[in-house]
Design a protein around this motif. Structure first.
Motif, PDB file in Angstrom:
ATOM      1  N   GLU A  91       0.811  -0.947  -0.092  1.00 24.69           N
ATOM      2  CA  GLU A  91       0.029  -0.158  -0.193  1.00 24.69           C
ATOM      3  C   GLU A  91       0.922   0.908   0.031  1.00 24.69           C
ATOM      4  O   GLU A  91       1.572   1.176   0.511  1.00 24.69           O
ATOM      5  N   PHE A  92       0.404   2.310  -1.101  1.00 22.60           N
ATOM      6  CA  PHE A  92       1.609   3.224  -0.669  1.00 22.60           C
ATOM      7  C   PHE A  92       0.830   4.505   0.240  1.00 22.60           C
ATOM      8  O   PHE A  92       0.040   4.610   0.479  1.00 22.60           O
ATOM      9  N   ASP A  93       2.086   4.669   1.234  1.00 23.73           N
ATOM     10  CA  ASP A  93       1.879   5.694   2.026  1.00 23.73           C
ATOM     11  C   ASP A  93       1.645   6.858   2.051  1.00 23.73           C
ATOM     12  O   ASP A  93       2.784   6.830   1.690  1.00 23.73           O
ATOM     13  N   LYS A  94       0.806   7.404   1.501  1.00 21.80           N
ATOM     14  CA  LYS A  94       0.998   9.471   1.374  1.00 21.80           C
ATOM     15  C   LYS A  94       2.065  10.257   1.813  1.00 21.80           C
ATOM     16  O   LYS A  94       2.299  11.127   1.742  1.00 21.80           O
ATOM     17  N   GLU A  95       1.567   9.878   3.106  1.00 21.41           N
ATOM     18  CA  GLU A  95       2.275  11.042   4.216  1.00 21.41           C
ATOM     19  C   GLU A  95       4.126  10.365   4.504  1.00 21.41           C
ATOM     20  O   GLU A  95       4.630  11.639   3.685  1.00 21.41           O
ATOM     21  N   THR A  96       4.228   9.535   4.142  1.00 20.75           N
ATOM     22  CA  THR A  96       5.315   9.244   4.143  1.00 20.75           C
ATOM     23  C   THR A  96       6.310   8.973   2.918  1.00 20.75           C
ATOM     24  O   THR A  96       7.493   9.454   2.639  1.00 20.75           O
ATOM     25  N   GLY A  97       5.148   9.020   1.493  1.00 25.51           N
ATOM     26  CA  GLY A  97       6.200   8.755  -0.033  1.00 25.51           C
ATOM     27  C   GLY A  97       6.712   7.500  -0.828  1.00 25.51           C
ATOM     28  O   GLY A  97       7.158   7.236  -1.210  1.00 25.51           O
ATOM     29  N   HIS A  98       6.463   6.614   1.123  1.00 20.66           N
ATOM     30  CA  HIS A  98       6.764   5.189   0.796  1.00 20.66           C
ATOM     31  C   HIS A  98       5.910   4.374   0.954  1.00 20.66           C
ATOM     32  O   HIS A  98       4.924   4.063   1.142  1.00 20.66           O
ATOM     33  N   TYR A  99       6.035   2.740   0.010  1.00 24.92           N
ATOM     34  CA  TYR A  99       5.262   1.709  -0.031  1.00 24.92           C
ATOM     35  C   TYR A  99       5.295   1.365   1.053  1.00 24.92           C
ATOM     36  O   TYR A  99       6.434   1.075   2.210  1.00 24.92           O
ATOM     37  N   ARG A 100       4.151   0.926   2.216  1.00 29.93           N
ATOM     38  CA  ARG A 100       4.504  -0.362   3.070  1.00 29.93           C
ATOM     39  C   ARG A 100       3.948  -1.758   2.564  1.00 29.93           C
ATOM     40  O   ARG A 100       3.051  -2.337   1.175  1.00 29.93           O
ATOM     41  N   PHE A 101       4.532  -2.209   3.087  1.00 35.77           N
ATOM     42  CA  PHE A 101       4.854  -4.007   2.369  1.00 35.77           C
ATOM     43  C   PHE A 101       4.547  -5.147   3.369  1.00 35.77           C
ATOM     44  O   PHE A 101       4.766  -4.713   4.601  1.00 35.77           O
ATOM     45  N   GLY A 102       3.919  -5.781   3.185  1.00 42.01           N
ATOM     46  CA  GLY A 102       3.782  -7.360   4.209  1.00 42.01           C
ATOM     47  C   GLY A 102       5.537  -7.632   5.034  1.00 42.01           C
ATOM     48  O   GLY A 102       6.743  -7.815   4.074  1.00 42.01           O
ATOM     49  N   GLU A 103       5.208  -8.559   5.824  1.00 41.95           N
ATOM     50  CA  GLU A 103       5.841  -9.119   6.778  1.00 41.95           C
ATOM     51  C   GLU A 103       6.551 -10.217   5.388  1.00 41.95           C
ATOM     52  O   GLU A 103       6.282 -10.931   5.266  1.00 41.95           O
ATOM     53  N   ILE A 104       7.894 -10.540   5.421  1.00 37.57           N
ATOM     54  CA  ILE A 104       9.077 -11.078   5.157  1.00 37.57           C
ATOM     55  C   ILE A 104       8.889 -13.064   5.117  1.00 37.57           C
ATOM     56  O   ILE A 104       8.837 -12.242   7.052  1.00 37.57           O
TER      57      ILE A 104
END
Lengths: 95, 330, 252
Positions: free
Chosen positions: B267-280
């Motif tokens: 999911e793209f996090d607009k606040e941080t400008g980064h993608y959040r991604f699932g657990e490896i």
């Protein structure tokens, strides 16, 4: 084990005529001709050179980094060897 | 290509060599802090040397083993142009392995020794190469994702404090610039092709996405050994920083291709400008590192066979050189 | 056979020889005795692939039916390939590869040198480029045959075995057929008898320096030039052509 290893060579490449040979890296080879071939096949895959030197790494005589101070620093205070040391009066040209 | 597990602890290394005086260590650190490069014959702490030998040799082994998964499709490449490009790329990897072994040799360990450590299983290589290349699309995925991840890691290594390693990396990065593009290009053509081809591309992304994220090594919380590497400027960014950067640049590329990244939590996090991604799945990572990946045995067996089969050739060349030298001396 | 047909057939053969040898070399990737030789092998294979592409592209233009390099490489059957049997032989060990290359390239270089002066400008241009590549290969590979022959007892006997085994495939290189004859007559092509003499003395010199014995000229296998191959060949091209055959019409 290391007795079986082909000797190490240092590779120097002239990238185009007019320039000096420059250290590119090293390769292993059993003999001098093989060393030249290996240098060619390893370091000039993208037309990086017009001339290659190879030399056995064991044949290089290198200065000792521990002696670097005694070896190189005495040259540092001889600033009069550099042209910028001298002041040129205004109006003097071609000097 | 790239190596991971840069944070592996060197169990055999003494905390500090008894012979190393605090003044020496301080002077060394001051050189590092001043962004001076350390050269082969300069004084260096034993732990610095060992860390570098381990990292450089592991990196070299990764290049060499990394030739195999791609080599698996070389004889079956679908066009002559693709075959030539892939061969040039695999050849570059052999070259990069060679540059890196050379950098390792400046630290006083022979290539033979490094190779012996690989063949005995003592030295590791990047776990990514223990995954199989099952379709032609995997060749695209390796170029795009694996080389993409590698570039993230390798560019900072160009500024590594150890001169020979840094110079090798500059050369490697320059040569690798086409590797990622050719991979992306393979996938782009597949995605624009038939339904079967596009499915092939999606399947490759599904299988290579998570292993690619693992290439950056354990999460920062788990990787306790990187502080020293950072202080020595062998490493410039943390594993998680690099992984995040990789995800951020790669996801939009997947979107462009019309492929779905296999992560429901992405999911793209607009606040941080980064993608959040699932657990490896770190358990998988550990299994593969420990030798239980799909291809560990196969990769090592092939390397051993090549090495053993070549022994008589290497010996013959030396015997011939010996005879020639004796002739000239006579 | 008319002039145009001979030119097309001759060009395709040049392409087939380059591709089949290149493909065999590609099979050896990641299996070479030393890293530096791995790089050399890849360079040589890339040269052959490049030559194959140039010859095939030209053949496609000569034919004028819209076929390109990949149509010739991937969509022709076994019996349409006209490469020498020598080149399709399985790789075996390093000595086999080196012996094969020395025997073939000693011929190919002479062929290319003659083609540089042939009357077809495109062939002459490709040959001019290729001869530089092959001259380097041949020196490198001859040097290796010498090292193996004059190296250890083991390498000597292996290298001798390789030369002995492959010798029977060298006759085909010099046996002119209609294509060769028309090409020679109409385009000032290579004189295979002349090439054979030079080849004999060049190869003999390398074998002598390698302390190897030149095999007797016994039975010579042939058929490659007519599309009758050895059993090995079918597997080689089945593997090579797999994707193009499995997904007809796809772009890659």
């Amino acid at each position: 084990m290391s007795k079986k290893e082909w000797p190490l060579y240092e590779v120097f490449i002239r990238s185009k005529s007019g320039l000096s040979h420059r250290h590119a890296g090293s390769i292993h080879a059993a003999d001098d001709q093989m060393a030249l071939d290996h240098a060619r096949d390893t370091y000039t895959r993208r037309s990086e050179g017009v001339s290659i030197w190879v030399v056995r790494s064991s044949q290089i005589i290198a200065s000792d980094p521990a002696e670097a101070a005694a070896f190189f620093e005495p040259a540092e205070d001889k600033i009069y060897r550099h042209p910028t040391f001298y002041e040129i009066p205004d109006g003097v040209e071609n000097l | 290509m790239y190596t991971q597990g840069l944070d592996q602890k060197d169990k055999s290394a003494p905390k500090r060599d008894a012979m190393e005086a605090p003044e020496q260590l301080e002077a060394f650190q001051a050189r590092i802090d001043g962004e001076e490069k350390i050269e082969a014959k300069d004084w260096m702490p034993e732990a610095y040397r060992r860390t570098l030998i381990r990292q450089i040799s592991q990196h070299a082994h990764s290049e060499i083993i990394g030739m195999q998964p791609e080599g698996n499709w070389l004889t079956r490449a679908p066009t002559l142009k693709r075959k030539a490009i892939l061969l040039a790329k695999i050849q570059d990897e052999a070259g990069h392995g060679l540059y890196l072994y050379s950098a390792g040799e400046t630290l006083g360990v022979s290539r033979d020794q490094m190779v012996a450590d690989l063949l005995s299983g003592k030295a590791k290589y990047s776990s990514i190469f223990n995954y199989p290349t099952l379709t032609w699309a995997d060749i695209g995925a390796i170029g795009w994702l694996v080389d993409g991840a590698a570039i993230m890691n390798q560019i900072p290594l160009c500024r590594c404090s150890y001169g020979p390693y840094s110079r090798a990396m500059v050369r490697i990065c320059k040569e690798e610039s086409f590797h990622q593009r050719q991979g992306f290009d393979i996938l782009r053509v597949l995605c624009e092709g038939s339904r079967e081809q596009k499915a092939m591309a999606q399947d490759a992304l599904d299988r290579w996405w998570w292993p690619s994220l693992m290439m950056f090594g354990p999460s920062d919380a788990e990787s306790k050994h990187s502080a020293q590497s950072m202080a020595w400027k062998i490493k410039r960014f943390s594993n998680d920083e690099l992984r995040q950067k990789f995800v951020d640049v790669t996801v939009p590329q997947a979107d462009f291709l019309g492929l779905k990244v296999p992560d429901d939590d992405l999911e793209f996090d607009k606040e941080t400008g980064h993608y959040r991604f699932g657990e490896i799945d770190w358990q998988e990572f550990i299994e593969v590192i420990q030798g239980n990946g799909p291809c560990n045995k196969q990769r090592m067996a092939k390397r051993r066979t090549a090495h053993d089969d070549g022994a008589w050739v290497r010996e013959a060349a030396q015997a011939y050189a010996g005879k020639q030298a004796a002739k000239h001396a006579a | 056979m008319n002039k145009d047909k001979a030119l097309l057939a001759y060009t395709l053969r040049l392409g087939d020889n380059a591709l089949v040898l290149g493909q065999r070399m590609v099979e050896l990737v990641a299996a070479y005795p030393e890293l530096e030789e791995e790089l050399a092998n890849a360079n040589f294979a890339l040269d052959y692939l490049g030559q194959a592409r140039m010859f095939y592209t030209y053949a496609g233009e000569l034919e004028g039916k819209g076929r390109g390099e990949d149509d010739f490489a991937f969509l022709r059957d076994e019996n349409e390939y006209r490469n020498f049997l020598l080149l399709e032989q399985p790789n075996g060990h390093f000595g086999d590869s080196i012996a094969k290359l020395v025997l073939y390239e000693s011929f190919y270089l002479l062929q290319l040198e003659a083609l540089v002066n042939c009357a077809d400008t495109r062939i002459a241009e490709i040959a001019a480029r290729a001869q530089k590549e092959i001259r380097y290969h041949l020196r490198h590979n001859s040097q290796w045959l010498i090292r193996l022959g004059d190296g250890t007892d083991e390498s000597h006997s292996k290298a001798q075995g390789s030369v002995d085994d492959l010798w029977r495939y060298t006759g085909e290189l010099f046996a002119p057929d209609e294509v060769d004859n028309v090409f020679e007559a109409e385009f000032d092509g290579p004189d295979l008898f002349k090439i054979q003499d030079e080849w004999r003395s060049n190869v003999a010199a390398v074998l002598e320096e390698a302390t190897l014995t030149k095999p007797e000229d016994g039975f010579m296998a042939s058929g490659g030039k007519e599309g009758r191959h050895t059993e090995y060949f079918g597997y080689m091209i089945a593997e090579m052509q797999y994707l193009q055959r499995a997904y007809p019409g796809a772009e890659w």
